[in-house]
Design an enzyme around this catalytic site. Sequence first.
Site, PDB file in Angstrom:
ATOM      1  N   GLU A 145       0.956  -1.103  -0.041  1.00  0.00           N
ATOM      2  CA  GLU A 145       0.053  -0.006   0.096  1.00  0.00           C
ATOM      3  C   GLU A 145       0.785   1.230   0.089  1.00  0.00           C
ATOM      4  O   GLU A 145       0.698   2.155  -0.800  1.00  0.00           O
ATOM      5  CB  GLU A 145      -0.856   0.037   1.128  1.00  0.00           C
ATOM      6  CG  GLU A 145      -1.984  -0.965   1.073  1.00  0.00           C
ATOM      7  CD  GLU A 145      -1.706  -2.399   1.777  1.00  0.00           C
ATOM      8  OE1 GLU A 145      -0.382  -2.533   2.163  1.00  0.00           O
ATOM      9  OE2 GLU A 145      -2.663  -3.071   1.892  1.00  0.00           O
ATOM     10  N   ARG A 193       3.175  -0.757  15.640  1.00  0.00           N
ATOM     11  CA  ARG A 193       2.178  -0.307  16.541  1.00  0.00           C
ATOM     12  C   ARG A 193       2.351   0.305  17.747  1.00  0.00           C
ATOM     13  O   ARG A 193       1.939   0.947  18.566  1.00  0.00           O
ATOM     14  CB  ARG A 193       1.001  -1.320  16.831  1.00  0.00           C
ATOM     15  CG  ARG A 193       1.454  -2.744  17.430  1.00  0.00           C
ATOM     16  CD  ARG A 193       0.443  -3.445  17.530  1.00  0.00           C
ATOM     17  NE  ARG A 193       0.810  -4.875  17.912  1.00  0.00           N
ATOM     18  CZ  ARG A 193       1.251  -5.927  17.198  1.00  0.00           C
ATOM     19  NH1 ARG A 193       1.502  -5.683  15.949  1.00  0.00           N
ATOM     20  NH2 ARG A 193       1.890  -6.880  17.916  1.00  0.00           N
ATOM     21  N   GLU A 237      -4.107  -6.121  17.719  1.00  0.00           N
ATOM     22  CA  GLU A 237      -2.806  -6.847  17.072  1.00  0.00           C
ATOM     23  C   GLU A 237      -1.977  -7.441  17.974  1.00  0.00           C
ATOM     24  O   GLU A 237      -1.462  -8.328  17.519  1.00  0.00           O
ATOM     25  CB  GLU A 237      -2.156  -5.805  16.148  1.00  0.00           C
ATOM     26  CG  GLU A 237      -1.624  -6.510  14.817  1.00  0.00           C
ATOM     27  CD  GLU A 237      -1.254  -5.448  13.765  1.00  0.00           C
ATOM     28  OE1 GLU A 237      -1.055  -5.674  12.573  1.00  0.00           O
ATOM     29  OE2 GLU A 237      -0.640  -4.251  14.176  1.00  0.00           O
ATOM     30  N   HIS A 242     -25.617   9.331  21.531  1.00  0.00           N
ATOM     31  CA  HIS A 242     -26.630   9.457  20.894  1.00  0.00           C
ATOM     32  C   HIS A 242     -26.850   8.509  19.883  1.00  0.00           C
ATOM     33  O   HIS A 242     -27.704   8.509  18.776  1.00  0.00           O
ATOM     34  CB  HIS A 242     -26.680  10.976  20.314  1.00  0.00           C
ATOM     35  CG  HIS A 242     -26.861  11.825  21.488  1.00  0.00           C
ATOM     36  ND1 HIS A 242     -28.040  12.258  21.845  1.00  0.00           N
ATOM     37  CD2 HIS A 242     -25.760  12.437  22.183  1.00  0.00           C
ATOM     38  CE1 HIS A 242     -27.909  13.249  22.579  1.00  0.00           C
ATOM     39  NE2 HIS A 242     -26.549  13.330  23.045  1.00  0.00           N
ATOM     40  N   LYS A 263      -2.100 -10.923   2.903  1.00  0.00           N
ATOM     41  CA  LYS A 263      -1.152 -10.196   2.035  1.00  0.00           C
ATOM     42  C   LYS A 263      -0.525 -11.250   0.974  1.00  0.00           C
ATOM     43  O   LYS A 263      -0.658 -10.631  -0.214  1.00  0.00           O
ATOM     44  CB  LYS A 263       0.044  -9.473   2.942  1.00  0.00           C
ATOM     45  CG  LYS A 263      -0.181  -8.433   3.808  1.00  0.00           C
ATOM     46  CD  LYS A 263       1.170  -8.070   4.176  1.00  0.00           C
ATOM     47  CE  LYS A 263       1.117  -7.380   5.349  1.00  0.00           C
ATOM     48  NZ  LYS A 263       2.422  -6.855   6.221  1.00  0.00           N
TER      49      LYS A 263
HETATM   50  C1  G6Q Z   1       2.087  -2.959  13.184  1.00  0.00           C
HETATM   51  C2  G6Q Z   1       2.185  -3.672  12.209  1.00  0.00           C
HETATM   52  C3  G6Q Z   1       1.564  -3.102  10.871  1.00  0.00           C
HETATM   53  C4  G6Q Z   1       2.691  -2.533  10.379  1.00  0.00           C
HETATM   54  C5  G6Q Z   1       2.248  -2.078   8.728  1.00  0.00           C
HETATM   55  C6  G6Q Z   1       3.038  -1.093   8.065  1.00  0.00           C
HETATM   56  O1  G6Q Z   1       2.656  -3.461  14.345  1.00  0.00           O
HETATM   57  O2  G6Q Z   1       3.379  -4.578  11.857  1.00  0.00           O
HETATM   58  O3  G6Q Z   1       0.580  -2.566  11.082  1.00  0.00           O
HETATM   59  O4  G6Q Z   1       2.960  -1.240  11.045  1.00  0.00           O
HETATM   60  O5  G6Q Z   1       2.004  -3.176   8.271  1.00  0.00           O
HETATM   61  O6  G6Q Z   1       4.484  -1.687   8.221  1.00  0.00           O
HETATM   62  P1  G6Q Z   1       5.789  -0.784   7.093  1.00  0.00           P
HETATM   63  O7  G6Q Z   1       5.906   0.009   8.273  1.00  0.00           O
HETATM   64  O8  G6Q Z   1       6.727  -1.824   7.289  1.00  0.00           O
HETATM   65  O9  G6Q Z   1       5.231  -0.266   6.038  1.00  0.00           O
END
Ligand code: G6Q
Length: 550
Positions: free
Chosen positions: A214, A270, A355, A386, A506
Amino acid sequence: MTPTPMRQRKGWKQLEAHYLASGTRHLREFFAEDPERGTRLSAEAVGIYLDYSKNRVSDETLRLLEELADESGLGERRNAMFAGEHINVSEDRAVLHVALRAPKGTSLVVDGVDVVGEVHEVLERMSAFAERVRSGEWTGHTGRPIRNVVNIGIGGSDLGPVMAYEALRHYTRRDLTFRFVSNVDATDFVEAVRDLEAAETLFIIASKTFTTLETLTNARSARAWLVEQLGDEAAVARHFVAVSTNEEKVSDFGIDTANMFGFWDWVGGRYSMDSAIGFSTMLAIGPEGFYEMLEGFHAMDEHFRTAPFRENLPVVLGMLTVWNREFLGCETVGVMPYDQYLKRLPAYLQQLTMESNGKHVTLEGTVVDYPTGPVFWGEPGTNGQHSFFQLIHQGTSIIPVDLIGFARSLNPLGEHHDLLMSNVFAQAQALAFGVSEAELRAQGRPEREIAHRVMEGNRPTNVLLGEELTPRLLGSLIALYEHSVFTQGTIWGVDSYDQWGVELGKVLASAISPALGSDIEPDLQYDSSTNALIRRYRAHKNKGGSDVDR
Ligand code: G6Q
């Protein structure tokens, strides 16, 4: 040594017996028998006051929960995290986001390397760059100062930056525009840049791995957009910075690694909003504000590391989540910030909690025979009241709720804030005590309404109060939830730091995408449903309107 499975631990068995004996007691009784309960069952640290008295727990429950936490090795595992041990066993990594906010001059060692120095080196480079952008010294390709910042990232590289930007908007430079692009749906990117001048726009490509589909797709579209607008490939150098652990891929993409800010594999996505992933936050609130936020994180880390369990906010919050999940059977937790600036906090916490603790095996790989992480969700109050609060008050599921509010508004205006906060207190009160049939009759309610109006109450809430939403307070609040997740994960014995569950989708998507784009009819070997969906998509994708079915 294999740890004792959770339900065979002494603490758990005692809790089970305790629940069977007294689990249905009503909060009305708890409050009636102890006039001090509302202050006694509270804890305060680093500017956050936690009232947990409206949980269905007695002193005995709390004592047994502490015993369970202790028996589950919470103290040892906490020390192991701070010592840089590889507590993320399935990925064989240290979990050291606490090092991201360790003050300069302190030390935290991972695999023989003291990482605090490296952390501060990056922070200083980020600060210097942020100052250059904010002062207008760093200009775009045509010499114009930067007025727009677009962060491109997803998951952990998006949710923290967006949440922090919204949360700290009061402290941001209002002449800078910030946008966040995460979805591979082109609409996200197109709408984000449609009113921006490329000559004044800086893109931050935030990706730990720099391989995320992405993010790279959006980054390529951003580069193409910029080059098209400015008519020169060389413009990329002044309009793109990267935040990543992967120098090689950043360089392959064409971003000068002098404009790259790194972090480390011991920072989970995260758990990364206070690493270089927070560069957009730093641009928005300035380095000073960012450091203040780090101090807030660190203050909560120290509290978590040193306070006794009963006074330890993250431990108490974590133990209560386990109690509600395990014994009251609560499948979800609502998080309702009574502060408009925290509107993205529920989305951020969804990832942090789900997660991390949405796991079905223990650290040793054994399938659990108990429920683990609940669903976290929420909306800012009072809006939620509400809409879906009806179900929380009178539905058939018990949903514990965290209500988060502040003593002072950053936008004091007439009586708004008193009205907002009176709702926090009223909701906690209504959820705990409800309204009985007898009370309704005494109020003279018509008979046809009585049954419908009865509110059983006995629904748990935590109220979290701060004085005012500041960068420091935000840091402490996020660290509170991070360590609460740690506490829960430790009791459940799961790896809160891996995320294998997101991998399969993925892999399958990258296998499917060629079939969607190819000009030749693909030989589909999937299940009959997937095959039919792909065929239908292909049949419709190149036709305008909805004439295909006719
Ligand atoms: C978080 C996950 C996941 C990750 C994204 C983006 O703990 O691993 O949300 O942050 O998939 O990954 P990249 O920073 O490697 O693009």
